[in-house]
Motif scaffolding. Sequence first.
Motif, PDB file in Angstrom:
ATOM      1  N   HIS A   1     -19.631 126.803 -43.343  1.00  0.00           N
ATOM      2  CA  HIS A   1     -20.960 126.301 -42.967  1.00  0.00           C
ATOM      3  C   HIS A   1     -21.223 125.757 -41.291  1.00  0.00           C
ATOM      4  N   PRO A   2     -21.253 126.776 -40.197  1.00  0.00           N
ATOM      5  CA  PRO A   2     -21.251 126.357 -38.850  1.00  0.00           C
ATOM      6  C   PRO A   2     -21.744 124.863 -38.416  1.00  0.00           C
ATOM      7  N   TRP A   3     -22.760 124.723 -39.119  1.00  0.00           N
ATOM      8  CA  TRP A   3     -23.287 122.809 -38.974  1.00  0.00           C
ATOM      9  C   TRP A   3     -22.316 122.183 -38.970  1.00  0.00           C
ATOM     10  N   ALA A   4     -21.679 122.362 -40.482  1.00  0.00           N
ATOM     11  CA  ALA A   4     -20.889 121.249 -41.109  1.00  0.00           C
ATOM     12  C   ALA A   4     -19.659 121.233 -40.205  1.00  0.00           C
ATOM     13  N   ARG A   5     -18.814 122.488 -39.996  1.00  0.00           N
ATOM     14  CA  ARG A   5     -17.914 122.641 -39.036  1.00  0.00           C
ATOM     15  C   ARG A   5     -18.035 121.891 -37.740  1.00  0.00           C
ATOM     16  N   ALA A   6     -19.176 122.093 -37.118  1.00  0.00           N
ATOM     17  CA  ALA A   6     -19.445 121.507 -35.872  1.00  0.00           C
ATOM     18  C   ALA A   6     -19.477 119.879 -35.915  1.00  0.00           C
ATOM     19  N   LEU A   7     -20.201 119.597 -36.841  1.00  0.00           N
ATOM     20  CA  LEU A   7     -20.375 118.096 -37.111  1.00  0.00           C
ATOM     21  C   LEU A   7     -19.071 117.341 -37.388  1.00  0.00           C
ATOM     22  N   VAL A   8     -18.094 117.899 -37.994  1.00  0.00           N
ATOM     23  CA  VAL A   8     -16.612 117.220 -38.160  1.00  0.00           C
ATOM     24  C   VAL A   8     -16.053 117.492 -36.809  1.00  0.00           C
ATOM     25  N   GLU A   9     -15.975 118.540 -36.291  1.00  0.00           N
ATOM     26  CA  GLU A   9     -15.384 118.573 -34.891  1.00  0.00           C
ATOM     27  C   GLU A   9     -15.927 117.676 -33.981  1.00  0.00           C
ATOM     28  N   SER A  10     -17.149 117.317 -33.876  1.00  0.00           N
ATOM     29  CA  SER A  10     -17.969 116.310 -32.937  1.00  0.00           C
ATOM     30  C   SER A  10     -17.456 114.959 -33.370  1.00  0.00           C
ATOM     31  N   LEU A  11     -17.406 114.643 -34.453  1.00  0.00           N
ATOM     32  CA  LEU A  11     -17.208 113.428 -34.987  1.00  0.00           C
ATOM     33  C   LEU A  11     -15.706 113.149 -34.574  1.00  0.00           C
ATOM     34  N   ALA A  12     -14.616 114.179 -34.864  1.00  0.00           N
ATOM     35  CA  ALA A  12     -13.345 114.051 -34.554  1.00  0.00           C
ATOM     36  C   ALA A  12     -13.078 113.774 -32.986  1.00  0.00           C
ATOM     37  N   ALA A  13     -14.027 114.369 -32.167  1.00  0.00           N
ATOM     38  CA  ALA A  13     -13.749 114.122 -30.844  1.00  0.00           C
ATOM     39  C   ALA A  13     -14.451 112.869 -30.254  1.00  0.00           C
ATOM     40  N   ALA A  14     -15.157 112.431 -30.872  1.00  0.00           N
ATOM     41  CA  ALA A  14     -15.958 111.120 -30.607  1.00  0.00           C
ATOM     42  C   ALA A  14     -15.421 109.817 -31.084  1.00  0.00           C
ATOM     43  N   HIS A  15     -14.687 109.722 -32.240  1.00  0.00           N
ATOM     44  CA  HIS A  15     -14.055 108.754 -32.962  1.00  0.00           C
ATOM     45  C   HIS A  15     -12.623 109.125 -33.326  1.00  0.00           C
ATOM     46  N   PRO A  16     -11.946 108.018 -33.127  1.00  0.00           N
ATOM     47  CA  PRO A  16     -10.429 108.158 -33.287  1.00  0.00           C
ATOM     48  C   PRO A  16     -10.067 108.120 -34.745  1.00  0.00           C
ATOM     49  N   GLY A  17     -10.717 107.656 -35.667  1.00  0.00           N
ATOM     50  CA  GLY A  17     -10.380 107.461 -37.073  1.00  0.00           C
ATOM     51  C   GLY A  17     -11.287 108.338 -38.095  1.00  0.00           C
ATOM     52  N   VAL A  18     -11.404 109.692 -37.688  1.00  0.00           N
ATOM     53  CA  VAL A  18     -12.077 110.476 -38.468  1.00  0.00           C
ATOM     54  C   VAL A  18     -10.968 111.012 -39.693  1.00  0.00           C
TER      55      VAL A  18
END
Length: 482
Positions: free
Chosen positions: A426-443
């Motif tokens: 699911h591209p949207w789910a994949r993108a959301l997780v990648e964006s969260l990981a880039a913006a937050h150190p504890g994902v």
Amino acid sequence: MSGSPLRRLALSTLLPAFHGHQPPAWALRLVEEGLGGYTLFGYNIRDAAQVSALTATLRAVRPDVVIATDEEGGDVTRLHYADGSPYPGNAALGVVDDVALTESVYRAIGVRLAAVGITLDMAPAVDVNSADDNPAIGTRSFGADPARVAAHGAAAVAGLQSAGVAACAKHFPGHGATVTDSHLDLPLVEAPLATLRERELPPFAAAIAAGARSVMTAHIRVPELTGAEPATFSRRTLRDLLRDELGFTGAVVSDALEMRGASGAIGIPEAAVRALAAGNDLLCFGGELAKSPDAEAVVEKTVAAIIAAVVDGRLTEDDLAASAARNAMLGAPAAPVPVGGYDDALGLVAARRAVRVEGPLPAGLAGAVVVQLMPPATAAVGEVPWGLAPVLPGVHPVADTAVVADLVSLAGDRPLVVASRDTHRHPWARALVESLAAAHPGVVLVEMGWPAAWRPAGAGYVATFGAAPVNARAAAEILHLC
């Protein structure tokens, strides 16, 4: 011909469904007239006492009526549709790789089914999930290794049938290499027969050797084997390969004929005739049709089409009679139902053994913010409760990527745990997780679907190999969330 022997034979090949917690009058009448049986879906099931009463009502009309359901454990459950299965599914059992555990889990499933009067379980799926992007199988598979799938498929058959419930190895000749859901279209498997014999067929051979009383067909096209038609309509697949080469003597059960991979262009009655001509014995109709007021009418149209096909010479009465005899055997217990119950803790024990953690996890997980992504369920799974939300309070549901900044702000200095399934598909789910990981150190991503090759850079990764409540509980324990 409403009461003719030919009508009775035609009816004996059909396995439709009805809506509700008790069979309507037309459903009981068809059983009396010779209908093969019914498949129960989530909408037929409230609790064990109600299901027992339902099956007893059907069996009072005719003792050998087939009463089937899809109880695979894990993501695909009908008996526990309201709350989720108490057992992990095949992918979790496959990664644990303890065939004795698999047999025990399937025996427990069988005991529960037998106790409420179900005689046929449309399980186990013995597809080798060789395609990471497979939308139809995924965690329903014991894995991507044919030998492992074969060993666990045989154990599952033994477990179910030791409880008096007939097993159904599916989806022949193997749905694991597809990237299309046959509910929606006709999947194509571009593989030579040599590949099928090495990859897809060993689990079916093992299930047959273990005594599987039925095998379900797949609505897939393998040009070298099935030509332009789905396997469900292929004599070469069902008669030459399954019966003659693999030596299967039980009942061949079609996957749901309402699926577009079977009847999308021709309708259910014609699909039924073609399926019987190819070598199917018992024809499933699927769960969506039963919600329609046309359910009874489609059964009658299908009976009329089968009768006409006999008159026209496309089918023979002898073949229908042979199918009727094989189908009747699925309405009786495979063995005496064992005395005793099942281990309530077994499912959680199995789910705990399946959890895999990759890389370091952040500190302070007990205070983490927990969110659950909401990719759509597949048709086979349906709207069964899944993930961390049913087992933990305060889980935030997320359905799009617009909330990244809000979630990062909400987490602050706390870790952020993201539950999802089949994230890579699911591209949207994949993108959301990648964006969260880039913006937050504890994902941390808790992947509750098929763990493909993709990993989110900078995030912790926990794979549960399934999304049932026991999988969620096992993950929550690992993460100190409960």
